[in-house]
Motif scaffolding. Structure first.
Motif, short mmCIF file in Angstrom:
data_model
loop_
_atom_site.label_atom_id
_atom_site.label_comp_id
_atom_site.label_asym_id
_atom_site.label_seq_id
_atom_site.Cartn_x
_atom_site.Cartn_y
_atom_site.Cartn_z
N GLY A 401 0.81 -1.21 0.00
CA GLY A 401 0.00 0.00 0.00
C GLY A 401 0.84 1.26 0.00
O GLY A 401 2.05 1.24 0.27
N THR A 402 0.19 2.37 -0.32
CA THR A 402 0.87 3.67 -0.30
C THR A 402 -0.01 4.67 0.43
O THR A 402 -1.24 4.54 0.47
CB THR A 402 1.16 4.19 -1.72
OG1 THR A 402 -0.08 4.50 -2.38
CG2 THR A 402 1.91 3.15 -2.54
N VAL A 403 0.62 5.67 1.01
CA VAL A 403 -0.11 6.72 1.74
C VAL A 403 -0.15 8.02 0.95
O VAL A 403 -0.62 9.04 1.46
CB VAL A 403 0.52 6.95 3.13
CG1 VAL A 403 0.37 5.71 3.99
CG2 VAL A 403 1.98 7.35 3.00
N THR A 404 0.32 7.97 -0.27
CA THR A 404 0.27 9.15 -1.16
C THR A 404 -0.15 8.70 -2.55
O THR A 404 0.03 7.54 -2.93
CB THR A 404 1.65 9.83 -1.26
OG1 THR A 404 2.61 8.88 -1.76
CG2 THR A 404 2.11 10.35 0.09
N PRO A 405 -0.74 9.58 -3.35
CA PRO A 405 -1.12 9.22 -4.72
C PRO A 405 0.08 8.70 -5.51
O PRO A 405 1.12 9.35 -5.57
CB PRO A 405 -1.63 10.54 -5.29
CG PRO A 405 -2.16 11.29 -4.10
CD PRO A 405 -1.19 10.95 -2.99
N THR A 406 -0.07 7.51 -6.09
CA THR A 406 1.00 6.84 -6.81
C THR A 406 0.49 6.45 -8.19
O THR A 406 -0.64 5.96 -8.34
CB THR A 406 1.46 5.58 -6.05
OG1 THR A 406 1.87 5.97 -4.72
CG2 THR A 406 2.63 4.90 -6.75
N ALA A 407 1.33 6.65 -9.19
CA ALA A 407 0.91 6.43 -10.57
C ALA A 407 0.58 4.97 -10.84
O ALA A 407 1.28 4.05 -10.42
CB ALA A 407 1.99 6.90 -11.53
N VAL A 408 -0.50 4.75 -11.57
CA VAL A 408 -0.86 3.42 -12.05
C VAL A 408 0.12 3.02 -13.14
O VAL A 408 0.50 3.83 -14.00
CB VAL A 408 -2.30 3.42 -12.60
CG1 VAL A 408 -2.65 2.07 -13.22
CG2 VAL A 408 -3.29 3.79 -11.50
#
Length: 558
Positions: A401-408
């Motif tokens: 998981g990530t806690v910041t917007p991450t590119a698809v």
């Protein structure tokens, strides 16, 4: 070599056989091993046989399907071996065998045929049928299946015959189609069709906007008010009674858009005309006085739309599981609520109950929230996701998981992205559908966008709890994913790994996939729904699931 036929065991009189089977043998009585052509022909009673010419298989057997004629009496079919000139082989004696069945009226109408009534109402006479044996004696205790058409219903679909051989399904309630409607009564292979004429014209539900959620459907009227039907507290009328018809939410606010969460329990949110945001249902989390910000959110119900206490103006809502996101007028996404999986996108896993921007300073054109993750599409088509990723629903190529917007992954340019319960799907600007995560169809987790090679190009896409639906340019609907409730609308309960056409001739201008049901608006604005009907989310009180689209009817004109 000499050829001969042996007939299979006869199927009981009065039935329509599944098939005819003949065995072609050589002079020693062994099944022929080379293909032989067998001609089947109806010689009495009318009816039909298909195919007319069949070829033997490796076991020497050729088969055909026989359908009996409409008239009662003797029905006969012959079978003959053909030579190379397609004429009966003359060297084999005998070179013909026959099948015969004497048909009789195994089931007949007693009452309730040829009635007339207003659509969606009960007919005055309960239909009934009689079941007899070949000697004309009543058959007792035999189950009869009753199947109405046109969306009609009967009180009981399977009823056993009484001492006099009769069975009745009770009240026959007409569907919403004007004109001929039918009720098919079937026992074994025998059936009879009763007819009724429906009068009146159905008023279809035609909201300006609508959304399918978790066990609820809501619509935005031309007067900017919101009405809902289905499971409480998501109807929002301040009561705890489920509603089966569009029911106004209890608020004086007027709205310009609405959205529904797909997790269960869930909630809905709507943007008011003044750009403020209102939410209602379960875990809408709009009241900071109910749950302390440091506590993991409890299950809280809001019985009617409540304004989010924030000075921020919003343009689009994206309610999730126990959290909310929304696009603000500054084009950033703001989130609040449960943040245990980082679904608020603010670089932390701390809960907060006031809208705060996701990190990164992006400008977003679209947003969607799942159970524990969220996704957005930037103004230039970049897909970004954040939060929980145990099923690969972020599309980043991992399950971390990530806690910041991450590119698809994939360098795709998206028109929209929808977040489901444990997966996501996106529609590219070229009309291609991609999905990642786990749609709940038994497939392996896919952590990067996967395309569908045989799918057509789409103009819009909607993601539900565990299924997806999309429209082509001509309004044809396709759905795929989980189908345990009939939410794919293809007339089955079979899950689909790839886009599958909805079983209807209707053409749609919009579509909305909910948690276990789907709704779509036809070109004239009439809304039809299908799938789960646990709480009346399909717009009627039957609470029976549907595997094909049916219009929501709000009334009947004489």
């Amino acid at each position: 070599d000499q050829s001969q036929f042996t007939a299979p065991s006869a199927i009981s009189a009065g039935g329509t056989p599944d098939s005819l089977r003949v065995l072609v043998t050589d002079r020693l009585g062994n099944p022929v091993t080379t293909p032989a052509r067998v001609a089947f022909a109806v010689t009495a009673g009318g009816g039909s046989v298909s195919p007319a010419i069949a070829v033997t298989k490796a076991n020497g057997i050729a088969s055909a399907e026989w359908k009996l004629g409409a008239a009662f009496g003797l029905n006969t079919v012959t079978a003959t071996v053909l030579c190379e000139d397609d004429k009966p082989c003359g060297f084999a004696t005998p070179n013909v065998t026959s099948f015969s069945i004497t048909s009789f009226p195994a089931i007949s109408a007693v009452a309730g045929d040829a009635q007339t009534g207003v659509i969606l109402s009960d007919l005055p006479v309960n239909p009934s049928v009689k079941v007899l044996d070949s000697l004309g004696k009543p058959r007792v205790g035999v189950p009869v299946t009753f199947t109405p058409t046109a969306g009609g219903r009967v009180a009981a679909t399977i009823v056993s015959t009484g001492a006099d051989g009769t069975a009745s399904p009770g009240k026959w309630t007409l569907g919403d189609i004007t004109g001929d409607q039918t009720l098919v009564a079937k026992v074994g292979f025998a059936s009879i069709t009763l007819h009724a004429t429906g009068t009146g014209t159905a008023d279809h539900y035609m909201p300006a906007q609508y959304v399918a959620g978790a066990f609820v459907t809501c619509g935005l009227g031309v007067d900017a008010s919101i009405s809902c039907f289905g499971e409480q507290p998501k109807v929002g009328d301040s009561t705890l009674v489920n509603k089966f018809k569009p029911t106004p939410t209890k608020t004086t606010a007027r709205f310009k858009s609405l959205a529904a969460g797909m997790s269960s329990p869930s909630h809905l949110c709507a943007v008011a005309l003044d750009s403020s945001l209102y939410c209602w249902g379960t875990n809408s989390l709009t009241d900071t006085t109910v749950v302390a910000p440091a506590v993991v959110p409890a299950i809280i119900s809001t019985l009617s739309p409540r304004q989010v206490p924030s000075p921020i103006g919003f343009t689009q809502a994206a309610p999730g599981g126990a959290f909310n996101c929304a696009i603000a007028t500054d084009e950033n996404i703001y989130c609040w609520g449960d943040n245990s999986s980082g679904q608020l996108g603010d670089k932390t896993t701390k809960n907060h109950f006031a809208p705060a921007p996701v990190s990164g300073g992006f400008k977003f054109a679209g947003a969607s929230s799942g159970a524990i993750h969220a996704c957005g599409v930037t103004s230039d088509g970049v897909g970004l996701c954040w939060g929980g990723n145990g099923n690969g629903q972020l599309g980043t190529g991992s399950t971390t998981g990530t806690v910041t917007p991450t590119a698809v992954s994939g360098l795709l340019t998206f028109k929209s992205i929808g977040a489901g319960d444990s997966f996501s799907c996106g529609l590219t600007t070229t009309g291609k559908a991609y999905c990642w995560g786990n749609l709940g169809t038994g497939s392996l987790i896919v952590s990067t966008p996967r395309a569908y090679a045989t799918a057509p190009d789409f103009t819009s896409l909607s993601v539900g709890g565990f299924h997806v639906c999309a429209l082509t340019a001509d309004g044809t609907a396709y759905c795929w994913g989980n189908n345990t409730q009939g939410q794919l609308g293809d007339s089955t309960l079979v899950e689909r790994q790839a886009p599958t056409a909805v079983a209807t001739t209707m053409k749609f201008k919009s579509i909305s996939a909910g948690y276990g049901h789907t709704c779509a608006a036809t070109l004239d604005g009439s809304v039809a729904c299908w799938g789960l009907n646990r709480a009346g989310e399909l717009g009627d009180s039957i609470t029976v699931n549907r595997t094909q689209p049916r219009f929501i009817v709000t009334g009947v004109k004489p």
